[in-house]
Scaffold this motif. Structure first.
Motif, PDB file in Angstrom:
ATOM      1  N   ASN A 382       0.800  -1.223   0.000  1.00  0.00           N
ATOM      2  CA  ASN A 382       0.000   0.000   0.000  1.00  0.00           C
ATOM      3  C   ASN A 382       0.833   1.274   0.000  1.00  0.00           C
ATOM      4  N   GLN A 383       2.130   1.153  -0.231  1.00  0.00           N
ATOM      5  CA  GLN A 383       2.956   2.342  -0.408  1.00  0.00           C
ATOM      6  C   GLN A 383       2.485   3.127  -1.639  1.00  0.00           C
ATOM      7  N   VAL A 384       2.394   4.436  -1.514  1.00  0.00           N
ATOM      8  CA  VAL A 384       2.051   5.284  -2.651  1.00  0.00           C
ATOM      9  C   VAL A 384       3.332   5.563  -3.434  1.00  0.00           C
ATOM     10  N   ILE A 385       3.308   5.297  -4.736  1.00  0.00           N
ATOM     11  CA  ILE A 385       4.514   5.477  -5.560  1.00  0.00           C
ATOM     12  C   ILE A 385       4.350   6.598  -6.586  1.00  0.00           C
ATOM     13  N   GLY A 386       3.141   7.151  -6.734  1.00  0.00           N
ATOM     14  CA  GLY A 386       2.926   8.223  -7.690  1.00  0.00           C
ATOM     15  C   GLY A 386       1.447   8.477  -7.891  1.00  0.00           C
ATOM     16  N   THR A 387       1.133   9.183  -8.973  1.00  0.00           N
ATOM     17  CA  THR A 387      -0.266   9.442  -9.327  1.00  0.00           C
ATOM     18  C   THR A 387      -0.465   9.152 -10.809  1.00  0.00           C
ATOM     19  N   CYS A 388      -1.730   9.016 -11.211  1.00  0.00           N
ATOM     20  CA  CYS A 388      -2.057   8.778 -12.613  1.00  0.00           C
ATOM     21  C   CYS A 388      -3.163   9.746 -13.031  1.00  0.00           C
ATOM     22  N   LYS A 389      -3.034  10.318 -14.222  1.00  0.00           N
ATOM     23  CA  LYS A 389      -3.985  11.333 -14.659  1.00  0.00           C
ATOM     24  C   LYS A 389      -5.344  10.760 -15.035  1.00  0.00           C
ATOM     25  N   SER A 390      -5.386   9.482 -15.417  1.00  0.00           N
ATOM     26  CA  SER A 390      -6.669   8.852 -15.753  1.00  0.00           C
ATOM     27  C   SER A 390      -6.583   7.354 -15.482  1.00  0.00           C
ATOM     28  N   GLU A 391      -7.714   6.748 -15.309  1.00  0.00           N
ATOM     29  CA  GLU A 391      -7.736   5.304 -15.022  1.00  0.00           C
ATOM     30  C   GLU A 391      -7.255   4.512 -16.234  1.00  0.00           C
ATOM     31  N   LEU A 392      -6.428   3.507 -15.968  1.00  0.00           N
ATOM     32  CA  LEU A 392      -5.924   2.623 -17.009  1.00  0.00           C
ATOM     33  C   LEU A 392      -6.366   1.197 -16.697  1.00  0.00           C
ATOM     34  N   SER A 393      -7.146   0.612 -17.582  1.00  0.00           N
ATOM     35  CA  SER A 393      -7.653  -0.746 -17.383  1.00  0.00           C
ATOM     36  C   SER A 393      -7.083  -1.679 -18.436  1.00  0.00           C
ATOM     37  N   PRO A 403      -3.721   1.710 -23.376  1.00  0.00           N
ATOM     38  CA  PRO A 403      -2.637   2.476 -22.747  1.00  0.00           C
ATOM     39  C   PRO A 403      -1.887   1.726 -21.659  1.00  0.00           C
ATOM     40  N   ILE A 404      -2.559   0.841 -20.925  1.00  0.00           N
ATOM     41  CA  ILE A 404      -1.892   0.165 -19.812  1.00  0.00           C
ATOM     42  C   ILE A 404      -0.812  -0.795 -20.319  1.00  0.00           C
ATOM     43  N   ILE A 405      -1.022  -1.411 -21.482  1.00  0.00           N
ATOM     44  CA  ILE A 405       0.013  -2.259 -22.076  1.00  0.00           C
ATOM     45  C   ILE A 405       1.113  -1.390 -22.692  1.00  0.00           C
ATOM     46  N   VAL A 589       4.228  11.283 -11.946  1.00  0.00           N
ATOM     47  CA  VAL A 589       2.897  11.305 -12.541  1.00  0.00           C
ATOM     48  C   VAL A 589       2.878  10.422 -13.791  1.00  0.00           C
ATOM     49  N   ILE A 590       1.911   9.525 -13.870  1.00  0.00           N
ATOM     50  CA  ILE A 590       1.691   8.722 -15.076  1.00  0.00           C
ATOM     51  C   ILE A 590       0.716   9.491 -15.959  1.00  0.00           C
ATOM     52  N   ASP A 591       1.179   9.920 -17.114  1.00  0.00           N
ATOM     53  CA  ASP A 591       0.335  10.670 -18.050  1.00  0.00           C
ATOM     54  C   ASP A 591       0.236   9.867 -19.340  1.00  0.00           C
ATOM     55  N   PRO A 592      -0.922   9.246 -19.621  1.00  0.00           N
ATOM     56  CA  PRO A 592      -1.053   8.432 -20.833  1.00  0.00           C
ATOM     57  C   PRO A 592      -0.685   9.173 -22.114  1.00  0.00           C
ATOM     58  N   ALA A 593      -0.808  10.486 -22.104  1.00  0.00           N
ATOM     59  CA  ALA A 593      -0.445  11.253 -23.300  1.00  0.00           C
ATOM     60  C   ALA A 593       1.028  11.092 -23.653  1.00  0.00           C
ATOM     61  N   ASP A 594       1.850  10.698 -22.692  1.00  0.00           N
ATOM     62  CA  ASP A 594       3.289  10.543 -22.924  1.00  0.00           C
ATOM     63  C   ASP A 594       3.643   9.243 -23.645  1.00  0.00           C
ATOM     64  N   PHE A 595       2.746   8.241 -23.615  1.00  0.00           N
ATOM     65  CA  PHE A 595       3.142   6.941 -24.151  1.00  0.00           C
ATOM     66  C   PHE A 595       2.046   6.199 -24.907  1.00  0.00           C
ATOM     67  N   ALA A 596       0.788   6.577 -24.740  1.00  0.00           N
ATOM     68  CA  ALA A 596      -0.302   5.797 -25.315  1.00  0.00           C
ATOM     69  C   ALA A 596      -0.586   6.194 -26.759  1.00  0.00           C
ATOM     70  N   SER A 597      -0.754   5.184 -27.599  1.00  0.00           N
ATOM     71  CA  SER A 597      -1.174   5.387 -28.983  1.00  0.00           C
ATOM     72  C   SER A 597      -1.746   4.084 -29.503  1.00  0.00           C
ATOM     73  N   VAL A 598      -2.559   4.172 -30.532  1.00  0.00           N
ATOM     74  CA  VAL A 598      -3.089   2.950 -31.140  1.00  0.00           C
ATOM     75  C   VAL A 598      -2.108   2.527 -32.228  1.00  0.00           C
ATOM     76  N   SER A 599      -1.190   1.662 -31.847  1.00  0.00           N
ATOM     77  CA  SER A 599      -0.144   1.249 -32.791  1.00  0.00           C
ATOM     78  C   SER A 599      -0.451  -0.087 -33.455  1.00  0.00           C
ATOM     79  N   TRP A 600      -1.413  -0.834 -32.926  1.00  0.00           N
ATOM     80  CA  TRP A 600      -1.855  -2.051 -33.603  1.00  0.00           C
ATOM     81  C   TRP A 600      -3.371  -2.179 -33.472  1.00  0.00           C
ATOM     82  N   ARG A 601      -3.966  -2.877 -34.406  1.00  0.00           N
ATOM     83  CA  ARG A 601      -5.418  -3.079 -34.384  1.00  0.00           C
ATOM     84  C   ARG A 601      -5.769  -4.361 -35.126  1.00  0.00           C
ATOM     85  N   LEU A 602      -6.920  -4.910 -34.806  1.00  0.00           N
ATOM     86  CA  LEU A 602      -7.460  -6.053 -35.527  1.00  0.00           C
ATOM     87  C   LEU A 602      -8.274  -5.535 -36.701  1.00  0.00           C
TER      88      LEU A 602
END
Length: 610
Positions: A382-393, A403-405, A589-602
């Motif tokens: 339960n140690q706090v290690i940071g924050t996240c700007k939006s939920e990642l599932s 984004p979580i992957i 801070v975890i900001d999905p804008a820094d790393f998330a993109s749709v790089s593959w799709r079915l």
């Protein structure tokens, strides 16, 4: 409170010794009349066979579960099927069976994968490790619980080697029962590194004790999956081959009944292909081809098999196999009926069943014994290690780029890129492999705790960097895409059946971060990857890339092409989970804008499926 098995054995021995002293007369000193009466009764017994019953109970793939608790969510364990987990529940079930059958007519064994799988066991392997000075080392929680429960033996699982041989040996030293591994041999001389088997005596009356032989066998895949920990130290030959060697020895040593505890599934496909000459899941082949086995406690595949019957090809006798569901969700019971006839024990009937741990309460003795360790680990996760700007599932990760992957891929790519910055490989593009290990993983918006990151990466994998060509990356992705069903354009899509094709588990479905591509599921396996590009340019088959990859995959786990033979340019001994925690701490801070993109799709014929 009912006796635990440890208390029972101790008190029975004392009672037996006391009775002998109180009687004051040995059998040899009995009166001639009494001796004659005994001879007459013995003759009558020999004329009439005597049937007796006993039960061998079994667990497997406990993976660090003692309490009915999920350290990744910091809550009571819950799933859609309302299963419960943990040894505290199994202890209650086992004691119920002992009360029903007789404490002296039961045995309790395990089929491996004990010390890895939760933050509880990680804590005592890495944070407050047991592999330290024996006088100051803490007691391992699995050793504590299993000793209290009175286990008679356990086979080695492949995950026993995840933390290295010193940790495994420290765990072994704390146990009051043997770890068995007939096919775990020292590399230098191929002699047993662990006890191959034991023979337990059950005193059922009628002249002499019944002898139950328990043979332990582990998975040959250890040589691949934990290569860094075992190479040059131990070797792991085939399960069938070693059973053929040791079952006759057990019979020669007097075993009336032979039970095999095998960390090997019944007949699943081998995930490491032809990298080893021995199959991964060989329990069925062993039952069919090795004479003299009565029952097999199956492990490794995390499946529930109440009873599977296989006829041995040599003897024509039926062998009973059972696999209880992992994590302490089920307890197998092999119920034996034997008879004593003409001075020996013979098997009459044998069946197996599984008991559901969600039908009972936790054993308070186990809960009380675990309270201190449980509290320490709860505080740790339960140690706090940071924050996240939006939920990642991760819920849609098996069929969508989420984004979580991407977060896993970004952490791995950043780590490898920094490690190679001053090397000759600094100019090569860095890609990263990732898989959806845990379908319930979630990083919440707001505060991020250590357990959130740990729940995303649940295995003790470490990170490596290997050089592959563009053509090899495409082959790698084609192999991974067998995970999906083939669906014609316009056919209905059911996400429940879309994935896990060809018996591919989630942990063997990789996406690759850093390149873009489509997976055309209207095409057959091997012809699905289209539009593969890097930074907007089609990937040159001859171009070189660095792939950040976990050690399981790098060593051949999953049998992905090329990677196991690829050039190693960097490797780390730190778990990827810890690398992720450190990355989050450093960023803050975890900001999905820094790393998330749709790089593959079915897609199907170019049309997106979702």
């Amino acid at each position: 409170m009912p006796l635990n098995r440890r208390d029972f054995v101790t008190r029975s021995a004392v009672t037996a010794a006391g009775a002998a002293l109180a009687g004051g007369v040995s059998a040899a000193a009995a009166s001639p009349a009494a001796a004659a009466g005994a001879d007459q009764r013995g003759a009558q017994d020999r004329k009439k066979a005597k049937k007796e019953a006993f039960t061998v109970m079994g667990t497997t793939d406990l993976h660090g579960r003692v309490l009915n608790w999920d350290y990744f969510t910091d809550a009571v364990y819950a799933d859609k099927a309302h299963n419960d987990v943990g040894l505290a529940k199994i202890s209650t079930l086992a004691n119920q069976v002992r009360e029903e059958k007789g404490w002296d007519r039961t045995l309790l064994i395990d089929a491996g994968d004990i010390i890895q799988g939760t933050q509880l066991t990680y804590y005592y392997a890495r944070v407050d490790p047991i592999a330290t000075d024996a006088d100051t080392a803490p007691e391992h929680p699995m050793a504590l619980a299993m000793n209290l429960m009175g286990y008679d033996a356990a086979a080695l699982g492949n995950h026993e080697f995840n933390y290295g041989i010193p940790t495994l040996r420290a765990f072994e030293e704390q146990l009051e029962f043997p770890l068995l591994g007939a096919n775990a041999l020292y590399a230098k001389n191929e002699k047993p590194a662990f006890k191959p088997y034991i023979i337990k005596e059950l005193h059922l009356g009628h002249g002499r004790p019944l002898k139950v032989g328990i043979l332990g066998l582990t998975n040959p895949g250890i040589a691949i999956w934990d290569k860094a920990n075992v190479a040059g130290k131990m070797v792991f030959p085939g399960i069938v081959e070693m059973a053929k060697k040791y079952v006759p020895r057990m019979k020669a040593a007097g075993a009336d009944i032979v039970v095999v505890s095998a960390h090997s599934g019944i007949d699943e496909a081998t995930t490491y292909g032809d990298q080893l000459p021995w199959p991964e899941d060989a329990s069925g082949e062993m039952a069919a081809t090795v004479a003299g086995i009565d029952a097999v406690l199956v492990g490794h595949t995390h499946k529930e098999v109440a009873q599977r019957l296989i006829v041995n090809k040599e003897t024509g006798k039926t062998v009973v196999l059972s696999e209880p569901l992992c994590w302490g969700q089920r307890l197998t019971c092999f119920d034996f009926e034997v008879e004593f006839d003409q001075g020996g024990w013979k098997l009459v009937t044998l069946t197996s069943r599984v008991l559901n741990s969600n039908t009972v309460a936790e054993d308070p003795e186990i809960v009380d014994a675990m309270s201190g360790q449980h509290k320490k680990v709860v505080e740790y996760v339960n140690q706090v290690i940071g924050t996240c700007k939006s939920e990642l599932s991760i819920s849609e990760a098996p069929f969508k780029d989420t984004p979580i992957i991407d977060l896993i891929g970004r952490v791995q790519a950043d780590t490898v890129r920094a490690a190679l910055a001053t090397t000759a490989y600094a100019s090569l593009p860095v890609l990263a492999q990732a898989a959806p290990f845990n379908r319930t993983a979630l990083i919440p918006a707001g505060e991020v705790k250590l357990r959130d990151a740990a729940g995303l990466y649940i295995y003790e994998n470490t990170l490596e960097a290997r050089v592959l060509t563009g053509a090899q990356i495409k082959d790698y992705l084609e192999f991974s895409a067998k995970y999906f069903a083939q669906l014609a354009p316009g056919a209905p899509v059911d996400v429940a059946t879309l994935t896990n094709q060809q018996a591919t588990p989630d942990y063997n479905y990789d996406s690759v971060y850093g390149v873009s591509y489509d997976i055309d599921i209207s095409q057959p396996v091997g012809s699905r990857i289209v539009n593969l590009s890097y930074e907007g340019t089609p990937v040159d088959p001859a171009a070189q890339f660095v792939l950040a990859v976990n050690n399981y995959r790098a060593n051949g786990g999953g049998n992905f092409p090329h990677v196991a033979a690829a050039k190693v340019v960097w490797a780390d001994s730190n778990e990827i989970r810890n690398t992720m925690i450190a990355w989050v701490k450093a960023k803050g801070v975890i900001d999905p804008a820094d790393f998330a993109s749709v790089s593959w799709r079915l897609v199907r014929a170019g049309t997106p499926v979702f």
